[in-house]
Write a protein that holds these residues in place. Structure first.
Motif, PDB file in Angstrom:
ATOM      1  N   GLU A  49     -41.707  77.849   7.300  1.00  0.00           N
ATOM      2  CA  GLU A  49     -43.197  77.391   7.258  1.00  0.00           C
ATOM      3  C   GLU A  49     -43.564  77.059   9.026  1.00  0.00           C
ATOM      4  OE1 GLU A  49     -45.215  73.130   6.915  1.00  0.00           O
ATOM      5  OE2 GLU A  49     -43.690  73.590   5.781  1.00  0.00           O
ATOM      6  N   LYS A  50     -42.956  77.263  10.090  1.00  0.00           N
ATOM      7  CA  LYS A  50     -43.005  77.236  11.517  1.00  0.00           C
ATOM      8  C   LYS A  50     -43.738  78.185  11.971  1.00  0.00           C
ATOM      9  CE  LYS A  50     -41.402  76.761  16.014  1.00  0.00           C
ATOM     10  NZ  LYS A  50     -40.061  76.334  16.918  1.00  0.00           N
ATOM     11  N   LYS A  51     -42.974  79.419  11.414  1.00  0.00           N
ATOM     12  CA  LYS A  51     -43.425  81.357  11.122  1.00  0.00           C
ATOM     13  C   LYS A  51     -44.843  80.905  10.783  1.00  0.00           C
ATOM     14  CE  LYS A  51     -42.360  84.993  12.933  1.00  0.00           C
ATOM     15  NZ  LYS A  51     -42.521  85.580  14.953  1.00  0.00           N
ATOM     16  N   VAL A  52     -44.894  80.518   9.468  1.00  0.00           N
ATOM     17  CA  VAL A  52     -45.990  81.123   8.954  1.00  0.00           C
ATOM     18  C   VAL A  52     -46.866  80.455   9.413  1.00  0.00           C
ATOM     19  CG1 VAL A  52     -46.777  81.091   6.874  1.00  0.00           C
ATOM     20  CG2 VAL A  52     -44.584  81.585   6.766  1.00  0.00           C
ATOM     21  N   LEU A  53     -47.168  79.193  10.253  1.00  0.00           N
ATOM     22  CA  LEU A  53     -48.305  78.421  10.436  1.00  0.00           C
ATOM     23  C   LEU A  53     -48.283  79.058  12.046  1.00  0.00           C
ATOM     24  CD1 LEU A  53     -47.079  74.632   9.770  1.00  0.00           C
ATOM     25  CD2 LEU A  53     -49.068  76.353   9.052  1.00  0.00           C
ATOM     26  N   GLU A  54     -47.328  79.643  13.014  1.00  0.00           N
ATOM     27  CA  GLU A  54     -47.368  80.144  13.930  1.00  0.00           C
ATOM     28  C   GLU A  54     -47.988  81.730  14.352  1.00  0.00           C
ATOM     29  OE1 GLU A  54     -44.044  83.004  16.933  1.00  0.00           O
ATOM     30  OE2 GLU A  54     -43.767  80.847  16.606  1.00  0.00           O
ATOM     31  N   ILE A  55     -48.222  82.796  12.864  1.00  0.00           N
ATOM     32  CA  ILE A  55     -49.067  84.044  12.234  1.00  0.00           C
ATOM     33  C   ILE A  55     -50.587  83.528  12.204  1.00  0.00           C
ATOM     34  CG2 ILE A  55     -48.781  85.682  11.080  1.00  0.00           C
ATOM     35  CD1 ILE A  55     -45.934  85.313  11.113  1.00  0.00           C
ATOM     36  N   LYS A  56     -50.465  82.349  11.511  1.00  0.00           N
ATOM     37  CA  LYS A  56     -51.819  81.825  11.015  1.00  0.00           C
ATOM     38  C   LYS A  56     -52.447  81.500  12.362  1.00  0.00           C
ATOM     39  CE  LYS A  56     -54.204  78.675   8.693  1.00  0.00           C
ATOM     40  NZ  LYS A  56     -54.489  77.517   7.018  1.00  0.00           N
TER      41      LYS A  56
END
Length: 162
Positions: A149-156
């Motif tokens: 989730e952290k990685k997806v939010l970072e990309i977002k």
């Protein structure tokens, strides 16, 4: 307006000095010098030049304590400097396989694997970006990419800043 350039004549460099140098770039100069010599040479002579350079690289590896990546970089440079016809290249490739237990092939395979993994990661990031743009849910994106989730939010967050 005039331009002045420093001149470095590869053909005039002392081969013995290059062989004794503690600078890995000396191998690059030596390979270029041999390539200049081999430009008009017959294929068997070019093959011998490449084999000589392979032996020099072995000696330099031990003396300069080159790591795998630097050694492979120098090897690839040398391999591309002197082109061989397919028959002679196959013979040289066999020499490479015999050289220190196929060390160069192993190193090259490792670098290719690293490059493939990096490409996969970049591909997953691009897919994540596209799914975010399409409005996919966070859970769907995590399942589709395997990212946290952290990685997806970072990309977002990076995408929103663009």
């Amino acid at each position: 307006m005039s331009y002045e350039y420093n001149v470095y004549k590869i053909a005039e460099q002392d081969e013995n000095e290059l062989l004794q140098s503690t600078n890995p770039f000396a191998f690059v100069i030596l390979a270029a010098k041999k390539a200049l010599y081999g430009k008009t040479a017959a294929q068997p002579t070019k093959l011998e030049l490449k084999k000589q350079l392979l032996r020099v690289l072995t000696a330099m590896k031990d003396r300069l304590q080159l790591d795998k990546k630097d050694l492979l970089t120098l090897f690839i440079f040398m391999d591309h400097m002197i082109k061989l016809e397919s028959h002679y290249q196959k013979e040289f490739n066999q020499e490479i396989k015999n050289w220190e237990g196929g060390m160069m092939i192993t190193y090259e395979d490792e670098l290719k694997q690293e490059a493939r993994e990096e490409g996969r990661k970049e591909g997953k990031i691009e897919i994540t970006r596209n799914l975010i743009k399409l409005g996919a849910s966070l859970d769907f994106i995590k399942k589709a990419t395997g990212f946290s989730e952290k990685k997806v939010l970072e990309i977002k967050e990076k995408l929103e800043k663009e």
